[in-house]
Design a protein around this motif. Structure first.
Motif, PDB file in Angstrom:
ATOM      1  N   ILE A 351     -22.077 -44.187 -55.968  1.00 54.64           N
ATOM      2  CA  ILE A 351     -20.696 -43.817 -55.598  1.00 54.64           C
ATOM      3  C   ILE A 351     -19.848 -45.067 -55.386  1.00 54.64           C
ATOM      4  O   ILE A 351     -18.739 -45.195 -55.914  1.00 54.64           O
ATOM      5  N   TYR A 352     -20.389 -46.014 -54.618  1.00 58.98           N
ATOM      6  CA  TYR A 352     -19.575 -47.178 -54.271  1.00 58.98           C
ATOM      7  C   TYR A 352     -19.529 -48.202 -55.397  1.00 58.98           C
ATOM      8  O   TYR A 352     -18.536 -48.907 -55.550  1.00 58.98           O
ATOM      9  N   ALA A 353     -20.613 -48.263 -56.191  1.00 58.63           N
ATOM     10  CA  ALA A 353     -20.627 -49.203 -57.310  1.00 58.63           C
ATOM     11  C   ALA A 353     -19.593 -48.800 -58.353  1.00 58.63           C
ATOM     12  O   ALA A 353     -19.046 -49.643 -59.059  1.00 58.63           O
ATOM     13  N   ALA A 354     -19.302 -47.500 -58.424  1.00 60.81           N
ATOM     14  CA  ALA A 354     -18.310 -47.038 -59.394  1.00 60.81           C
ATOM     15  C   ALA A 354     -16.922 -47.568 -59.061  1.00 60.81           C
ATOM     16  O   ALA A 354     -16.030 -47.562 -59.901  1.00 60.81           O
ATOM     17  N   LYS A 355     -16.748 -48.008 -57.813  1.00 56.53           N
ATOM     18  CA  LYS A 355     -15.420 -48.476 -57.404  1.00 56.53           C
ATOM     19  C   LYS A 355     -15.232 -49.971 -57.636  1.00 56.53           C
ATOM     20  O   LYS A 355     -14.143 -50.489 -57.421  1.00 56.53           O
ATOM     21  N   VAL A 356     -16.300 -50.672 -58.029  1.00 51.96           N
ATOM     22  CA  VAL A 356     -16.156 -52.100 -58.320  1.00 51.96           C
ATOM     23  C   VAL A 356     -16.589 -52.349 -59.761  1.00 51.96           C
ATOM     24  O   VAL A 356     -17.247 -51.513 -60.380  1.00 51.96           O
ATOM     25  N   LYS A 357     -16.219 -53.515 -60.259  1.00 54.09           N
ATOM     26  CA  LYS A 357     -16.640 -53.863 -61.619  1.00 54.09           C
ATOM     27  C   LYS A 357     -18.063 -54.375 -61.565  1.00 54.09           C
ATOM     28  O   LYS A 357     -18.351 -55.367 -60.892  1.00 54.09           O
ATOM     29  N   LEU A 358     -18.943 -53.677 -62.281  1.00 52.22           N
ATOM     30  CA  LEU A 358     -20.358 -53.975 -62.170  1.00 52.22           C
ATOM     31  C   LEU A 358     -20.885 -54.569 -63.475  1.00 52.22           C
ATOM     32  O   LEU A 358     -20.560 -54.085 -64.552  1.00 52.22           O
ATOM     33  N   ASP A 359     -21.685 -55.611 -63.348  1.00 50.77           N
ATOM     34  CA  ASP A 359     -22.347 -56.168 -64.526  1.00 50.77           C
ATOM     35  C   ASP A 359     -23.341 -55.136 -65.058  1.00 50.77           C
ATOM     36  O   ASP A 359     -23.960 -54.413 -64.282  1.00 50.77           O
ATOM     37  N   VAL A 360     -23.521 -55.082 -66.377  1.00 50.87           N
ATOM     38  CA  VAL A 360     -24.384 -54.040 -66.949  1.00 50.87           C
ATOM     39  C   VAL A 360     -25.831 -54.174 -66.507  1.00 50.87           C
ATOM     40  O   VAL A 360     -26.579 -53.207 -66.510  1.00 50.87           O
ATOM     41  N   LYS A 361     -26.228 -55.399 -66.127  1.00 51.27           N
ATOM     42  CA  LYS A 361     -27.640 -55.600 -65.816  1.00 51.27           C
ATOM     43  C   LYS A 361     -28.007 -55.258 -64.363  1.00 51.27           C
ATOM     44  O   LYS A 361     -29.165 -55.378 -63.979  1.00 51.27           O
ATOM     45  N   VAL A 362     -27.022 -54.846 -63.595  1.00 49.48           N
ATOM     46  CA  VAL A 362     -27.318 -54.547 -62.192  1.00 49.48           C
ATOM     47  C   VAL A 362     -28.213 -53.317 -62.095  1.00 49.48           C
ATOM     48  O   VAL A 362     -27.951 -52.283 -62.715  1.00 49.48           O
ATOM     49  N   ASP A 363     -29.291 -53.454 -61.339  1.00 45.93           N
ATOM     50  CA  ASP A 363     -30.254 -52.367 -61.183  1.00 45.93           C
ATOM     51  C   ASP A 363     -30.100 -51.778 -59.782  1.00 45.93           C
ATOM     52  O   ASP A 363     -30.607 -52.324 -58.799  1.00 45.93           O
ATOM     53  N   LEU A 364     -29.391 -50.650 -59.690  1.00 48.33           N
ATOM     54  CA  LEU A 364     -29.120 -50.063 -58.373  1.00 48.33           C
ATOM     55  C   LEU A 364     -30.395 -49.542 -57.721  1.00 48.33           C
ATOM     56  O   LEU A 364     -30.530 -49.553 -56.505  1.00 48.33           O
ATOM     57  N   LYS A 365     -31.323 -49.096 -58.546  1.00 51.00           N
ATOM     58  CA  LYS A 365     -32.566 -48.583 -57.976  1.00 51.00           C
ATOM     59  C   LYS A 365     -33.294 -49.688 -57.217  1.00 51.00           C
ATOM     60  O   LYS A 365     -33.825 -49.484 -56.128  1.00 51.00           O
ATOM     61  N   GLN A 366     -33.277 -50.872 -57.812  1.00 49.29           N
ATOM     62  CA  GLN A 366     -33.962 -51.981 -57.150  1.00 49.29           C
ATOM     63  C   GLN A 366     -33.285 -52.331 -55.825  1.00 49.29           C
ATOM     64  O   GLN A 366     -33.931 -52.650 -54.836  1.00 49.29           O
ATOM     65  N   ILE A 367     -31.953 -52.230 -55.827  1.00 48.30           N
ATOM     66  CA  ILE A 367     -31.223 -52.498 -54.581  1.00 48.30           C
ATOM     67  C   ILE A 367     -31.580 -51.445 -53.533  1.00 48.30           C
ATOM     68  O   ILE A 367     -31.819 -51.754 -52.372  1.00 48.30           O
ATOM     69  N   ALA A 368     -31.656 -50.195 -53.977  1.00 46.94           N
ATOM     70  CA  ALA A 368     -32.014 -49.124 -53.048  1.00 46.94           C
ATOM     71  C   ALA A 368     -33.405 -49.370 -52.471  1.00 46.94           C
ATOM     72  O   ALA A 368     -33.655 -49.140 -51.288  1.00 46.94           O
ATOM     73  N   THR A 369     -34.304 -49.859 -53.315  1.00 50.90           N
ATOM     74  CA  THR A 369     -35.665 -50.127 -52.847  1.00 50.90           C
ATOM     75  C   THR A 369     -35.675 -51.207 -51.770  1.00 50.90           C
ATOM     76  O   THR A 369     -36.489 -51.169 -50.853  1.00 50.90           O
ATOM     77  N   ARG A 370     -34.775 -52.121 -51.912  1.00 53.44           N
ATOM     78  CA  ARG A 370     -34.773 -53.232 -50.952  1.00 53.44           C
ATOM     79  C   ARG A 370     -34.040 -52.918 -49.664  1.00 53.44           C
ATOM     80  O   ARG A 370     -33.936 -53.774 -48.782  1.00 53.44           O
ATOM     81  N   THR A 371     -33.487 -51.733 -49.539  1.00 56.23           N
ATOM     82  CA  THR A 371     -32.653 -51.466 -48.369  1.00 56.23           C
ATOM     83  C   THR A 371     -33.098 -50.256 -47.557  1.00 56.23           C
ATOM     84  O   THR A 371     -32.290 -49.394 -47.237  1.00 56.23           O
TER      85      THR A 371
END
Ligand code: ADP
Ligand code: MG
Ligand code: ZN
Length: 629
Positions: A351-371
């Protein structure tokens, strides 16, 4: 959008303000330029006046209380010569004037007319002006000083520009499902009434700060398209006793006119604190209590036939709430808004990543795992931090490294505030909880293991294992209690079996296990050695609760025997737990790896895993709800 009343007659206010200013000017000029209000007249001593009278020089005189003005007989003068003097108390003056042929009259106390006008008229004018000022403020703005009884609820109506929908909330699916139903109630109350279903009056959102309770309430309003009155509990608490209660009344009055609608009370604990409790002694906060009583009355007030008004409330401290609030017909629905699990966090990040310009290689799942342990607000903050870092580094889009750095920053802040686990801690917690679950599954005296979670929750728990009763239980058998103790020790046993070392994380488990074992011996008389004696005194003094009950006078030998008996119960249970885990070592490993990945295992998936566990010895199966941390 606020509720605004039209300001009262602005013309009359203008007039009174003008009067006020004009009279103020009079006052000033009179003080500083008295001569403007009369010709300057030469002053003479009283004795001189008497002299002139005796000499027959005075033609006429006007005798006032404070002043005598007199004209001299002077035929040559172009203008009459007028003097004045301050009189002395002289009862013979009229006689004297008459004797000397002075034409005289008593003067009205004219010199003071302005003063008396100012004295009598200005103070009321000032008062009126001040009063008008407050009235205008209280009617015009929400913060009026005299708006004591007006509710300060903000009203959102359908079509509001800041509309929030359920799509803006993620990771709290159960809560969303519950509230979707509320929205249905509001949209089509007839459907529910036709079946005879009672529409719930109150729904309480419970959960840690930042998990989206307030957001969710706004989403309900947005989805339902009904009026939405939003107020924070603390806004009811006022300096004046009774003001909060009047506000509650006003709020419900307004709401009923707009029905169907939602009243949302944020931070309910500000008014809903347990009466009499909290401060330890009876009494406490009169104002809060009255407000709470009024709220209860209002909630009881609107019955099924009435307009549809649903009260939503949010709190992160449900344990402090007055039990009266939680009774059926009030906040009878409680919706847990917990910290999101792995997939929930990923959805929130999306939801929040959609509001910023995101590089294509960003892995949101990995971020979720780390948090793990991040609430929705923390994740929103995380995305923003990452975007700020990207901007600072002159990047076009946010890259993974920005997120990694942002996580470190946010975690550093959060570690002080709440719990965010390191990788190693997370691993220990996983084995610990699976240990509880495996022992609990094989020794089910505490209930069926329904859920294992390593999402940090509440203040103390890093993870938890939930056991559910399959029926209501009032009596527990000795073997069930022993099962419970073993299950409580399962966490620590797992740490021993897997890591060959133990952490501080099990201290609460040990406390509870030892307490239970002690009660078995001293209260329930379950020890063969000590027999069916109650060594603990019952709690019968009226202040007794929470103060612990004293042990009966016992001999040193008995005290020693009790200690030994308690110790042996706990040690036996511990040994059983260790045995179970050693026997199921592979399964322990498998479930722990799985939960490290998904953080929460429940339902049939958990069941099928736990069904593989094998028991070293036979046990009876009975249940009771409990949460083991
Ligand atoms: P609470 O009332 O539970 O303390 P809020 O609803 O005020 O939390 O949440 C603060 C902010 O965090 C929200 O405005 C939203 O931006 C973000 N947020 C929190 N939880 C969620 C969620 N589940 N999904 C999306 N955003 C969330
Ligand atoms: Mg809130
Ligand atoms: Zn534990």
């Amino acid at each position: 959008m606020g509720v605004k009343n039209k300001p009262p007659g602005s013309r009359s206010r203008l007039i009174s303000n003008i009067l006020f200013i004009v009279s103020g000017l009079f006052l000033l000029t009179n003080l500083f330029f008295p001569q403007l209000y009369g010709n300057p007249i030469a002053q003479e001593p009283y004795s001189m006046f008497i002299n002139r009278v005796e000499n027959g020089n005075v033609a006429r005189a006007s005798v006032g209380q404070n002043e005598i003005i007199y004209e001299l007989k002077d035929a040559n003068a172009e203008q009459p010569k007028i003097f004045r003097t301050n009189p002395v108390l002289d009862l013979e003056l009229p006689q004297r004037l008459e004797d000397n042929g002075v034409e005289f009259t008593a003067a009205l106390p004219k010199s003071n007319w302005l003063g008396s006008i100012l004295g009598w008229i200005v103070p009321p004018l000032i008062f009126v002006a001040i009063w008008q000022f407050f009235i205008s403020r209280s009617a015009g703005g929400a913060q009026g000083a005299l708006s004591l009884t007006k509710s300060r609820a903000k009203v959102y109506v359908d079509g509001d520009s800041t509309k929030v929908s359920f799509d803006d909330v993620a990771g709290v699916e159960e809560a969303k499902a519950e509230l979707t139903e509320i929205v249905e109630f509001l949209k089509t109350p007839e459907r529910y009434k036709a079946i005879g279903a009672r529409i719930p009056k109150g729904v309480l959102l419970v959960g840690p700060p930042g998990t989206g309770k307030t957001l969710m309430a706004k989403a309900v309003a947005g989805e339902a398209g009904v009026s939405f009155f939003s107020i924070s509990g603390s806004e009811f608490v006022e300096l004046f006793v009774g003001a909060g209660a009047a506000r509650v009344r006003d709020l419900f009055e307004q709401a009923k006119q707009k029905a169907p609608c939602i009243i949302f009370i944020d931070e309910l604990d500000a008014i809903g604190k347990s009466r009499g409790g909290g401060n330890g002694f009876v009494g406490g906060n009169d104002e809060r209590e009255q407000t709470l009583n009024q709220l209860l009355t209002e909630m009881d007030g609107f019955a099924a036939g009435d307009a549809t008004v649903i009260v939503l409330a949010a709190t992160n401290r449900p344990e402090t709430l007055d039990p009266a609030l939680l009774r059926p017909g009030r906040f009878d629905r409680q919706v847990l808004v917990d910290r999101p699990d792995l997939s929930g966090r990923q959805k929130i990040l999306e939801i929040y990543a959609a509001k910023v310009k995101l590089d294509v290689k960003v892995d949101l799942k990995q971020i979720a795992t780390r948090t793990p342990g991040f609430a929705g607000a923390d994740l929103a903050n995380l995305v923003n931090e990452a975007a700020l870092l990207a901007a600072r580094n002159q990047r076009e889009a946010v890259i993974q490294a920005d997120f990694n750095e942002a996580i470190e920053r946010v975690v550093a802040g959060l570690e002080k505030k709440s719990r965010v686990l390191s990788e190693k801690e997370k691993k220990i917690v996983a084995y610990h909880e699976v240990g509880h679950a495996l022992v609990g599954a094989l020794m089910p005296g505490g209930g069926k293991v329904a859920k294992i979670s390593i999402v940090p929750r509440g203040m103390a728990a890093l993870g938890y294992t939930l056991q559910m009763p399959t029926e209501d239980r009032f009596l527990m058998s000795e073997s069930e209690l022993k099962d419970q103790i073993a299950t409580m020790l399962g966490g620590r046993a797992a740490e021993e079996v897997v890591f060959n070392s133990i952490t501080t994380g099990a201290s609460n488990d040990l406390q509870r296990a030892t307490d239970l074992a002690e009660r078995m011996v001293t209260t329930y008389g379950m020890s063969k050695v000590l027999g069916p004696l109650a060594y603990e005194r019952g709690e019968n003094n009226f202040l007794g609760q929470g103060m612990g009950n004293p042990r009966r006078m016992v001999s040193d030998d008995t005290a020693k025997a009790i200690d030994e008996e308690v110790k042996s119960i706990v040690e036996n249970a511990h040994q059983q737990a260790v045995d179970i885990l050693e026997k199921n070592r592979d399964l322990l490993e498998q479930i722990a790896q799985e939960i490290l990945e998904v953080e929460v295992i429940e339902g049939s998936k958990l069941q099928s895993l736990l069904d593989q566990a094998e028991l070293p010895q036979g046990h009876t199966e009975l249940e009771q709800e409990s949460v083991i941390v």
